[in-house]
Design a protein around this motif. Structure first.
Motif, PDB file in Angstrom:
ATOM      1  N   ALA A 116       5.372   3.432  79.693  1.00 45.13           N
ATOM      2  CA  ALA A 116       6.285   2.085  79.707  1.00 45.13           C
ATOM      3  C   ALA A 116       5.071   1.469  78.789  1.00 45.13           C
ATOM      4  CB  ALA A 116       6.683   1.320  80.264  1.00 45.13           C
ATOM      5  N   TYR A 117       4.160   0.504  78.521  1.00 42.21           N
ATOM      6  CA  TYR A 117       3.558  -0.498  78.002  1.00 42.21           C
ATOM      7  C   TYR A 117       3.198  -0.538  76.733  1.00 42.21           C
ATOM      8  CZ  TYR A 117       1.680  -4.716  76.765  1.00 42.21           C
ATOM      9  OH  TYR A 117       1.408  -6.240  76.659  1.00 42.21           O
ATOM     10  N   LYS A 118       4.036  -0.444  75.703  1.00 43.92           N
ATOM     11  CA  LYS A 118       3.475  -0.017  74.392  1.00 43.92           C
ATOM     12  C   LYS A 118       2.267   0.793  74.475  1.00 43.92           C
ATOM     13  CE  LYS A 118       5.603  -4.832  72.313  1.00 43.92           C
ATOM     14  NZ  LYS A 118       4.588  -5.898  71.697  1.00 43.92           N
ATOM     15  N   PRO A 119       1.553   2.038  74.237  1.00 46.26           N
ATOM     16  CA  PRO A 119       1.172   2.912  73.966  1.00 46.26           C
ATOM     17  C   PRO A 119       0.270   2.651  72.776  1.00 46.26           C
ATOM     18  CG  PRO A 119       3.115   3.922  74.230  1.00 46.26           C
ATOM     19  CD  PRO A 119       3.442   3.092  74.751  1.00 46.26           C
ATOM     20  N   GLU A 120       0.713   2.185  71.582  1.00 43.42           N
ATOM     21  CA  GLU A 120       0.494   2.480  70.654  1.00 43.42           C
ATOM     22  C   GLU A 120      -0.202   1.491  70.267  1.00 43.42           C
ATOM     23  OE1 GLU A 120       4.299  -0.365  70.089  1.00 43.42           O
ATOM     24  OE2 GLU A 120       3.840   1.784  71.293  1.00 43.42           O
ATOM     25  N   TYR A 121      -0.292   0.444  70.358  1.00 41.68           N
ATOM     26  CA  TYR A 121      -1.220  -0.930  71.237  1.00 41.68           C
ATOM     27  C   TYR A 121      -2.007  -0.424  71.518  1.00 41.68           C
ATOM     28  CZ  TYR A 121      -3.099  -5.107  72.447  1.00 41.68           C
ATOM     29  OH  TYR A 121      -4.006  -6.570  72.450  1.00 41.68           O
ATOM     30  N   ARG A 122      -2.127  -0.129  72.621  1.00 40.08           N
ATOM     31  CA  ARG A 122      -3.763  -0.324  73.587  1.00 40.08           C
ATOM     32  C   ARG A 122      -4.515   0.688  72.455  1.00 40.08           C
ATOM     33  NH1 ARG A 122      -2.316   2.321  79.442  1.00 40.08           N
ATOM     34  NH2 ARG A 122      -4.686   0.824  79.179  1.00 40.08           N
ATOM     35  N   ILE A 123      -3.934   1.973  72.663  1.00 40.71           N
ATOM     36  CA  ILE A 123      -4.211   3.490  71.393  1.00 40.71           C
ATOM     37  C   ILE A 123      -5.198   2.313  70.510  1.00 40.71           C
ATOM     38  CG2 ILE A 123      -4.051   5.269  70.397  1.00 40.71           C
ATOM     39  CD1 ILE A 123      -2.197   5.838  72.306  1.00 40.71           C
ATOM     40  N   ARG A 124      -4.133   2.094  68.834  1.00 42.56           N
ATOM     41  CA  ARG A 124      -4.984   1.001  68.667  1.00 42.56           C
ATOM     42  C   ARG A 124      -6.454  -0.061  68.919  1.00 42.56           C
ATOM     43  NH1 ARG A 124      -0.019  -0.017  66.474  1.00 42.56           N
ATOM     44  NH2 ARG A 124       0.639   1.708  64.801  1.00 42.56           N
TER      45      ARG A 124
END
Length: 66
Positions: free
Chosen positions: A51-59
């Motif tokens: 639920a929390y910005k997976p794209e940010y965490r991956i980057r």
């Protein structure tokens, strides 16, 4: 061979038309294994906190800026 991964290998310049068939196949096998590792890590990051910005965490994990 996964066609999407094959396309990425060609787009990145990892493989090219001047490679021998054996060299190309060996490189593609290694790249496919590498890409699958990245995909598995991305999936685990998303599963941890979907639920929390997976794209940010991956980057952030891979050190890639937008």
């Amino acid at each position: 061979m996964n066609e999407k991964i094959n396309e990425l290998a060609m787009q990145s310049g990892l493989i090219h038309e001047h490679m021998s068939v054996g060299e190309r196949n060996d490189t593609l096998r290694k790249f496919e294994k590498f890409a699958e590792s990245i995909i598995q890590k991305c999936a685990s990051i998303v599963a941890e906190q979907s639920a929390y910005k997976p794209e940010y965490r991956i980057r952030k994990y891979f050190g890639v800026e937008e």
